[in-house]
Enzyme design. Structure first.
Site, PDB file in Angstrom:
ATOM      1  N   GLU A 207      19.218 -44.752  22.200  1.00 16.83           N
ATOM      2  CA  GLU A 207      19.358 -44.865  20.751  1.00 16.83           C
ATOM      3  C   GLU A 207      19.493 -43.470  20.142  1.00 16.83           C
ATOM      4  OE1 GLU A 207      17.646 -48.685  18.988  1.00 16.83           O
ATOM      5  OE2 GLU A 207      15.977 -47.331  19.224  1.00 16.83           O
TER       6      GLU A 207
ATOM      7  N   HIS B 177       9.878 -45.734  20.572  1.00 22.42           N
ATOM      8  CA  HIS B 177      10.938 -45.830  19.553  1.00 22.42           C
ATOM      9  C   HIS B 177      10.925 -44.557  18.702  1.00 22.42           C
ATOM     10  CE1 HIS B 177      13.171 -47.105  16.025  1.00 22.42           C
ATOM     11  NE2 HIS B 177      13.706 -48.035  16.794  1.00 22.42           N
TER      12      HIS B 177
HETATM   13  P1  PGA Z   1      19.315 -50.362  13.466  1.00 17.03           P
HETATM   14  O1  PGA Z   1      17.952 -50.026  14.250  1.00 17.03           O
HETATM   15  O2  PGA Z   1      19.986 -51.477  14.230  1.00 17.03           O
HETATM   16  O3  PGA Z   1      18.858 -50.797  12.109  1.00 17.03           O
HETATM   17  O4  PGA Z   1      20.127 -49.142  13.460  1.00 17.03           O
HETATM   18  C1  PGA Z   1      17.922 -49.933  15.637  1.00 17.03           C
HETATM   19  C2  PGA Z   1      16.536 -49.618  16.102  1.00 17.03           C
HETATM   20  O5  PGA Z   1      15.773 -48.999  15.351  1.00 17.03           O
HETATM   21  O6  PGA Z   1      16.139 -49.954  17.209  1.00 17.03           O
END
Ligand code: PGA
Length: 255
Positions: A169, A97
């Site tokens: 992401e 992450h």
């Molecule tokens: P968020 O986070 O939905 O708060 O943008 C996503 C993540 O960190 O996986």
């Protein structure tokens, strides 16, 4: 292979033990509504995993960890092993992450070792990849994502019928309330799928799912998940209280 869209709830360090327990209890009470049309995976802090597994054991809701250490055991004070979380009953593990890459300097090599351990333990990795804002501005987004996907998978052979999830992401969309344009997310999803086609034999491709994460909530989730290129979402903020989580699941489930 899972055909329902994934909703991976990443609770990060957003909830303490008591708050996690309270949310798990609400999820458990409403498990039928929450798991009818989506595959919900709750990823609480390590300390709440056992409680979540016990409470959700007779439901379709699965539990994941937010991290593991890159070595299976040894003198690594304060770390948590893949076997420990597997023995607790976790089936999923979030890896690489951007919080971890940024604050804990996790490298592609760390992610590769962790992915290997997770697959060897027959757990499901959720491998996070994504570019910074500067990288997107300088046309480096695809290059970065390609590198991260390739490195993360460099030590493993996919095993037939064992899912591997790749979460795209874009870092600048995480926790900012500004999701990327869904078409851009799908474009990157297609880049990742094409990489997988180039890397693996056709019969292995059904193992992989690409999902999107970054400022997802009930109002935008449907525009990202098409069930083909993007098969679900990784959600932080909007998964950390019951009302938001419920709205999210219902919005996606209704599609
Ligand atoms: P968020 O986070 O939905 O708060 O943008 C996503 C993540 O960190 O996986």
């Amino acid at each position: 292979m899972n055909e329902q869209p994934y909703i991976i709830a990443n609770w990060k360090l957003g909830l303490d033990y008591k708050q996690s327990q309270a949310l798990i209890n609400e999820v458990k009470e409403n498990h039928v509504v929450l798991s009818t049309a989506t595959q919900l995976v709750l990823c609480p802090s390590f300390t709440s995993i056992e409680y979540a597994v016990t409470q959700c054991s007779d439901t379709a809701i699965e539990i994941g960890a937010q991290n593991i250490y890159r070595e299976p055991k040894g003198s690594f004070t304060g770390e948590v092993s893949v076997t420990a979380i597997q023995q607790l009953g976790c089936r999923y593990v979030i890896l690489g992450h951007s919080d971890r890459r940024k604050h804990f300097h996790e490298s592609d090599d760390d992610v590769a070792h962790k992915t290997k351990l997770v697959i060897e333990q027959e757990l499901i990795p959720i491998i996070c990849v994504g570019e910074t804002y500067e990288e997107r501005q300088s046309q480096q987004a695809e290059l970065v994502v390609r590198r991260e996907v390739k490195e993360a998978l460099s030590l493993v052979k996919p095993i037939d019928n064992r899912p591997i999830i790749i979460a795209y992401e874009p870092i600048w969309a995480i926790g900012t309330g500004q999701a990327i344009n869904p078409d851009q997310a799908k474009l990157m999803g297609m880049v990742i799928h094409q990489m997988l086609i180039d890397m693996y034999p056709e019969e292995m491709l059904h193992n992989f799912s690409v999902i999107y994460g970054g400022s997802i909530d009930a109002s935008n989730v449907v525009s990202f998940v098409d069930g083909r290129v993007i098969k679900g979402v990784l959600v932080g903020g909007a998964s950390q209280n019951f009302q938001d989580l419920r709205s999210l699941v219902l919005a996606l489930g209704k599609q």
